[in-house]
Design a protein around this motif. Sequence first.
Motif, PDB file in Angstrom:
ATOM      1  N   ARG A  28       0.842  -1.145  -0.161  1.00  0.00           N
ATOM      2  CA  ARG A  28      -0.216  -0.174  -0.023  1.00  0.00           C
ATOM      3  C   ARG A  28       1.026   1.180   0.033  1.00  0.00           C
ATOM      4  O   ARG A  28       1.810   1.534   1.046  1.00  0.00           O
ATOM      5  CB  ARG A  28      -0.788  -0.017   1.212  1.00  0.00           C
ATOM      6  CG  ARG A  28      -1.864   1.050   1.329  1.00  0.00           C
ATOM      7  CD  ARG A  28      -2.720   1.205   2.527  1.00  0.00           C
ATOM      8  NE  ARG A  28      -3.739   2.289   2.645  1.00  0.00           N
ATOM      9  CZ  ARG A  28      -3.368   3.250   3.364  1.00  0.00           C
ATOM     10  NH1 ARG A  28      -2.418   3.212   4.183  1.00  0.00           N
ATOM     11  NH2 ARG A  28      -4.435   4.346   3.399  1.00  0.00           N
ATOM     12  N   ILE A  29       0.831   2.086  -1.285  1.00  0.00           N
ATOM     13  CA  ILE A  29       1.519   3.239  -1.185  1.00  0.00           C
ATOM     14  C   ILE A  29       0.659   4.267  -1.139  1.00  0.00           C
ATOM     15  O   ILE A  29      -0.169   4.512  -1.909  1.00  0.00           O
ATOM     16  CB  ILE A  29       2.526   3.334  -2.687  1.00  0.00           C
ATOM     17  CG1 ILE A  29       3.159   1.945  -2.458  1.00  0.00           C
ATOM     18  CG2 ILE A  29       3.395   4.621  -2.505  1.00  0.00           C
ATOM     19  CD1 ILE A  29       4.003   1.899  -4.036  1.00  0.00           C
ATOM     20  N   GLN A  30       0.784   5.359  -0.383  1.00  0.00           N
ATOM     21  CA  GLN A  30      -0.033   6.384  -0.203  1.00  0.00           C
ATOM     22  C   GLN A  30       0.656   8.035  -0.428  1.00  0.00           C
ATOM     23  O   GLN A  30       1.875   7.641  -0.340  1.00  0.00           O
ATOM     24  CB  GLN A  30      -0.770   6.447   1.206  1.00  0.00           C
ATOM     25  CG  GLN A  30       0.011   6.506   2.382  1.00  0.00           C
ATOM     26  CD  GLN A  30      -0.682   6.032   3.606  1.00  0.00           C
ATOM     27  OE1 GLN A  30      -2.040   6.340   3.613  1.00  0.00           O
ATOM     28  NE2 GLN A  30      -0.009   5.861   4.667  1.00  0.00           N
ATOM     29  N   ASP A  31       0.030   8.833  -0.391  1.00  0.00           N
ATOM     30  CA  ASP A  31       0.629  10.096  -0.636  1.00  0.00           C
ATOM     31  C   ASP A  31       1.386  10.579   0.829  1.00  0.00           C
ATOM     32  O   ASP A  31       0.888   9.987   1.975  1.00  0.00           O
ATOM     33  CB  ASP A  31      -0.250  11.316  -0.916  1.00  0.00           C
ATOM     34  CG  ASP A  31      -0.945  11.238  -2.358  1.00  0.00           C
ATOM     35  OD1 ASP A  31      -0.243  10.335  -2.908  1.00  0.00           O
ATOM     36  OD2 ASP A  31      -1.866  11.924  -2.768  1.00  0.00           O
ATOM     37  N   GLU A  32       2.437  11.116   0.779  1.00  0.00           N
ATOM     38  CA  GLU A  32       3.287  11.465   2.122  1.00  0.00           C
ATOM     39  C   GLU A  32       2.844  12.911   2.368  1.00  0.00           C
ATOM     40  O   GLU A  32       3.150  13.861   1.219  1.00  0.00           O
ATOM     41  CB  GLU A  32       4.402  11.032   2.031  1.00  0.00           C
ATOM     42  CG  GLU A  32       5.480  11.472   3.307  1.00  0.00           C
ATOM     43  CD  GLU A  32       6.635  10.670   3.390  1.00  0.00           C
ATOM     44  OE1 GLU A  32       6.609   9.204   3.204  1.00  0.00           O
ATOM     45  OE2 GLU A  32       7.772  11.181   3.271  1.00  0.00           O
ATOM     46  N   GLN A  84       3.255  12.125   7.895  1.00  0.00           N
ATOM     47  CA  GLN A  84       2.437  10.970   7.484  1.00  0.00           C
ATOM     48  C   GLN A  84       2.978  10.103   6.579  1.00  0.00           C
ATOM     49  O   GLN A  84       2.927  10.624   5.314  1.00  0.00           O
ATOM     50  CB  GLN A  84       0.922  11.375   7.162  1.00  0.00           C
ATOM     51  CG  GLN A  84      -0.040  10.293   6.988  1.00  0.00           C
ATOM     52  CD  GLN A  84      -0.338   9.258   8.205  1.00  0.00           C
ATOM     53  OE1 GLN A  84      -0.774  10.063   9.046  1.00  0.00           O
ATOM     54  NE2 GLN A  84       0.009   8.037   7.782  1.00  0.00           N
ATOM     55  N   PRO A  85       3.395   9.052   6.880  1.00  0.00           N
ATOM     56  CA  PRO A  85       4.326   8.444   5.874  1.00  0.00           C
ATOM     57  C   PRO A  85       3.447   7.648   4.663  1.00  0.00           C
ATOM     58  O   PRO A  85       2.415   7.472   4.743  1.00  0.00           O
ATOM     59  CB  PRO A  85       5.325   7.363   6.563  1.00  0.00           C
ATOM     60  CG  PRO A  85       4.222   7.005   7.823  1.00  0.00           C
ATOM     61  CD  PRO A  85       3.361   8.300   7.841  1.00  0.00           C
ATOM     62  N   SER A  86       4.301   7.533   3.580  1.00  0.00           N
ATOM     63  CA  SER A  86       3.798   6.757   2.316  1.00  0.00           C
ATOM     64  C   SER A  86       3.707   5.478   2.483  1.00  0.00           C
ATOM     65  O   SER A  86       2.925   4.810   1.886  1.00  0.00           O
ATOM     66  CB  SER A  86       4.731   7.180   1.236  1.00  0.00           C
ATOM     67  OG  SER A  86       4.135   6.382  -0.053  1.00  0.00           O
ATOM     68  N   LEU A  87       4.686   4.808   3.085  1.00  0.00           N
ATOM     69  CA  LEU A  87       4.697   3.252   3.364  1.00  0.00           C
ATOM     70  C   LEU A  87       4.210   2.692   4.638  1.00  0.00           C
ATOM     71  O   LEU A  87       4.459   1.697   4.907  1.00  0.00           O
ATOM     72  CB  LEU A  87       6.317   2.835   2.948  1.00  0.00           C
ATOM     73  CG  LEU A  87       6.731   3.193   1.701  1.00  0.00           C
ATOM     74  CD1 LEU A  87       7.932   2.745   1.442  1.00  0.00           C
ATOM     75  CD2 LEU A  87       5.705   2.739   0.287  1.00  0.00           C
ATOM     76  N   ALA A  88       3.652   3.542   5.535  1.00  0.00           N
ATOM     77  CA  ALA A  88       3.297   2.934   6.637  1.00  0.00           C
ATOM     78  C   ALA A  88       1.882   3.866   7.043  1.00  0.00           C
ATOM     79  O   ALA A  88       1.579   4.930   6.619  1.00  0.00           O
ATOM     80  CB  ALA A  88       4.220   3.255   7.951  1.00  0.00           C
ATOM     81  N   ASN A  89       1.147   3.278   8.220  1.00  0.00           N
ATOM     82  CA  ASN A  89       0.051   4.009   8.608  1.00  0.00           C
ATOM     83  C   ASN A  89       0.033   4.878   9.722  1.00  0.00           C
ATOM     84  O   ASN A  89      -0.594   5.898   9.836  1.00  0.00           O
ATOM     85  CB  ASN A  89      -1.119   2.932   9.049  1.00  0.00           C
ATOM     86  CG  ASN A  89      -1.290   2.073   7.829  1.00  0.00           C
ATOM     87  OD1 ASN A  89      -1.587   2.276   6.561  1.00  0.00           O
ATOM     88  ND2 ASN A  89      -1.495   0.738   8.159  1.00  0.00           N
ATOM     89  N   ASP A  90       0.988   4.588  10.621  1.00  0.00           N
ATOM     90  CA  ASP A  90       1.179   5.690  11.784  1.00  0.00           C
ATOM     91  C   ASP A  90       1.997   6.671  11.434  1.00  0.00           C
ATOM     92  O   ASP A  90       2.908   6.599  10.963  1.00  0.00           O
ATOM     93  CB  ASP A  90       1.880   4.733  12.716  1.00  0.00           C
ATOM     94  CG  ASP A  90       1.103   3.636  13.487  1.00  0.00           C
ATOM     95  OD1 ASP A  90       0.042   3.521  13.214  1.00  0.00           O
ATOM     96  OD2 ASP A  90       1.687   2.511  14.047  1.00  0.00           O
ATOM     97  N   MET A  91       1.441   7.959  12.061  1.00  0.00           N
ATOM     98  CA  MET A  91       2.117   9.171  12.088  1.00  0.00           C
ATOM     99  C   MET A  91       3.446   9.133  12.729  1.00  0.00           C
ATOM    100  O   MET A  91       3.912   8.130  13.820  1.00  0.00           O
ATOM    101  CB  MET A  91       1.344  10.210  12.714  1.00  0.00           C
ATOM    102  CG  MET A  91       1.928  11.579  12.623  1.00  0.00           C
ATOM    103  SD  MET A  91       1.434  12.402  11.017  1.00  0.00           S
ATOM    104  CE  MET A  91      -0.281  12.512  11.360  1.00  0.00           C
ATOM    105  N   THR A  92       4.591   9.460  12.348  1.00  0.00           N
ATOM    106  CA  THR A  92       5.997   9.483  12.727  1.00  0.00           C
ATOM    107  C   THR A  92       6.324  10.779  13.055  1.00  0.00           C
ATOM    108  O   THR A  92       5.970  11.937  12.657  1.00  0.00           O
ATOM    109  CB  THR A  92       7.133   9.065  11.789  1.00  0.00           C
ATOM    110  OG1 THR A  92       7.069  10.104  10.596  1.00  0.00           O
ATOM    111  CG2 THR A  92       6.705   7.820  11.073  1.00  0.00           C
TER     112      THR A  92
END
Length: 440
Positions: A392-396, A421-429
């Motif tokens: 799952r790749i999302q906008d960052e 808000q990363p592209s390759l993970a769900n949790d905020m960093t």
Amino acid sequence: MLNRVNDVFLAVAIMIFAAGFCAAAGQEEASQSINTVGEAPSSTTSLPATPGLLERDTLTGDWGGLRPWLQENGITIKPRVTQYYQGMTCGEGNHGGEYGGKADVLVNTDLGKLGFWNGFSMTVHAEQNFGGSVNGRGGTISLVNTGLYFPGIEGADAFDLSSLYFAQKFGDAVSLVLGKINIIDLAASRPFAGGAGIDSFWNVTFAAPPSGTVPPYMLGALLSVRTEPATFGLWIYDPNDVVNKTGFEDPFANGVTVRGTVEFPVTIAGQSGHQGFVALYSTQSGTDLSSLDDLLIPQWPKTIAVRNERYYFAYTFDQYLYQSKENPREGVGLFGQFGISDGNPNRLYFMGLIGIGGTGLIPGRSRDNWGAGYFYAAPSTDLKDSLASILRIQDEQGCEIFYNIAVTPWLTLGADLQVIQPSLANDMTLFAGLRTVIRF
């Protein structure tokens, strides 16, 4: 880990003390030579005051007179050590901190003063990274520490001559640069941002906004023409990245890239600024990202389609909101950039950023600089769709804020905070770090 950090800091402290002692001794010796060579100064003669340790621009001073002599003869040497301690405090993955650093030296040589023709110069930039970094943690695709990513962090990749180029000025309006060029350095002078991950923002999005079409170190030629209404630029370069390479191993084997720019000076409410446009075309081939899903289908033979050209367009701006008349170095302004590419084979489709930054403005802190910015990055839609079944790749998107305290002209201490808000993970960093810069 703590022992290693303590050892490194101890070594740096010893180096600072030794350098300062040697510089002081050199200046004492130079002062004595002035009094013993030629006519001795009379009681009414006053020698130029030598800046003290806390006032001079570099830790090691004028090297007993050698540094100004070299500059008079066309050679400027700028050694520097940058240290980082950065960690990911929340997000998916390792939350530990990492200590790392960069030792680099920039040498600018005016070859006209060494017997060549006027306007001819050479620039060499050597970099050595050490320690560790947190780049890539938490599923982020943007680099949270630009300084430690280039030229590398492990083994032989940690050292490089990132710039080795010649430049020729034709009057005050035209210049030509040819050779291996560090693009991170070129972007470092951008108003309110830039800084190469050393003097300003840490995240590469603000230090040197990625386009997917300009390698960080490249082999090419850069032409700049400044006219009264606008400044025009034309770059022709090898699209391949030459980090840890000379650039001459197999130049232009994968095509050629042409990049044109135009930048206009703009004055709004009496405050200066710039607005510009970028257009780029490349013949570099690349994988057709829409065909990647063919690799996931259990059939034979497996083939991947190729696309043979790329393009990129961008709009950039910077604008002072306030600039001190007493000290033009002090001020605050806005900056931004919005770029779009072909999106296939380029893996980055859209990148937008906006921010505010400044120098000074706090009484007694005229050398401090600070900034805050927001970015949004959209990977290729074809890439997202092709890998949807396995990744799952999302906008960052994210923001960064930093503040640098000029402890002395040669020592800077800074703090940095990034929320992404990363592209390759769900949790905020969340990344937090400290940085010191020592100019020798």
